[in-house]
Scaffold this active site. Structure first.
Site, PDB file in Angstrom:
ATOM      1  CG  ASP A  10      -1.707   1.233   1.410  1.00 51.62           C
ATOM      2  OD1 ASP A  10      -2.444   1.573   0.466  1.00 51.62           O
ATOM      3  OD2 ASP A  10      -1.590   1.886   2.458  1.00 51.62           O
ATOM      4  CG  ASP A  12      -1.852   8.423   2.358  1.00 51.05           C
ATOM      5  OD1 ASP A  12      -1.028   8.583   3.276  1.00 51.05           O
ATOM      6  OD2 ASP A  12      -2.692   9.280   2.059  1.00 51.05           O
ATOM      7  CE  LYS A 183      -5.260  -1.020  -1.543  1.00 47.97           C
ATOM      8  NZ  LYS A 183      -3.997  -0.468  -0.966  1.00 47.97           N
ATOM      9  CG  ASP A 208      -2.151   2.383   6.419  1.00 53.14           C
ATOM     10  OD1 ASP A 208      -2.886   3.239   6.940  1.00 53.14           O
ATOM     11  OD2 ASP A 208      -2.154   2.162   5.198  1.00 53.14           O
TER      12      ASP A 208
END
Length: 256
Positions: A10, A12, A183, A208
């Protein structure tokens, strides 16, 4: 610990936090590059071209990668529709350059009235007329596709509307649910795995956000690594019925 032959990562919250650097992320990517381990940034952002993502990483976070290391929900959407039916090549798109260019690169033609597909993503200049065209196309039989379900995006002003909010309006006006690509859906993961050229047991999803990144890995049946540098907290994740394969506080803790 198992050595993975490829990483799906990922952006950000994992590589950076908004405009804030995460120094461990830069070191993590450099370890992958040093050991020549393939990796692919898998992002729900459909608005940008891979080249723009690469420039942002280099200019603002000192992370140096190539466009082929970036896989957006826009690219995944175009790949998915290109594989569905070779005879259906017209599309109406609500979205930014990154999404539209992905379709042009796949040889699709833009059509407003009777497209094969109506694709809705984040569009910073969305208008009533665009919603009207998408709604009418879907009512006439176009297959309804949404790039990703993220209802909000974090920026310096707070949580602003995301692609999911735009798509929800068209769902309301058509009384139809979109087929989602990004996602935590498996479609983007299937296409990313195909692009990186590995098998499920050879890769790990790093992110995250439990609700998007980790669920995407769980839904797809691959191992997951949750790093606590972004959205999800340990308290939130502890309540989840399925835990990530691994959890760490910093990517510095992870041995490639």
């Amino acid at each position: 610990m198992k050595k993975y032959q490829g990483y799906l990562i990922d952006l950000d919250g994992t590589m950076y936090r908004g405009k804030v650097k995460i120094p461990a992320a830069k070191r993590f990517i450099e370890r992958l590059q040093e050991k020549q381990v393939p990796f692919l940034f898998v992002t729900n952002n459909s608005t940008q071209l891979p080249e723009a993502v690469v420039a942002n990483l280099a200019d603002n976070f000192e992370i140096h990668v190539k466009p082929e290391n970036v896989y957006t929900s826009g690219l995944a959407t175009a790949d998915y529709l290109a594989d569905l039916d070779p005879n259906k090549r017209t599309v109406y798109v609500i979205g930014e350059l990154g999404l539209k260019q992905a379709f042009l690169d796949q040889g699709f033609r833009f059509e407003e009235k009777n497209p094969d597909y109506a694709v809705v993503g984040l569009d910073y200049d969305v208008t009533y007329h665009k919603f009207e065209l998408a709604t009418l196309a879907i009512k006439r039989g176009a297959k309804f596709i949404g790039t990703n379900a993220d209802t909000n995006l974090p920026n310096e002003r707070g949580l602003v509307p995301g692609a999911g909010s735009v798509i929800a309006l068209v769902e309301c006006s058509t009384q139809q649910k979109a087929t989602y690509i990004g996602k935590p859906e498996t479609i983007i993961m299937e296409k990313a795995l195909k692009k990186i050229g590995l098998k499920k047991d050879q890769v790990i999803m790093v992110g995250d956000n439990y609700q998007t990144d980790i669920k995407a890995g769980i839904n797809f049946g691959i191992d997951t690594l949750l790093v606590y540098t972004g959205v999800s907290t340990k308290e939130q994740v502890a309540k989840q019925p399925i835990q990530p394969t691994f959890q760490i506080d910093s990517l510095d803790q992870w041995e490639v």
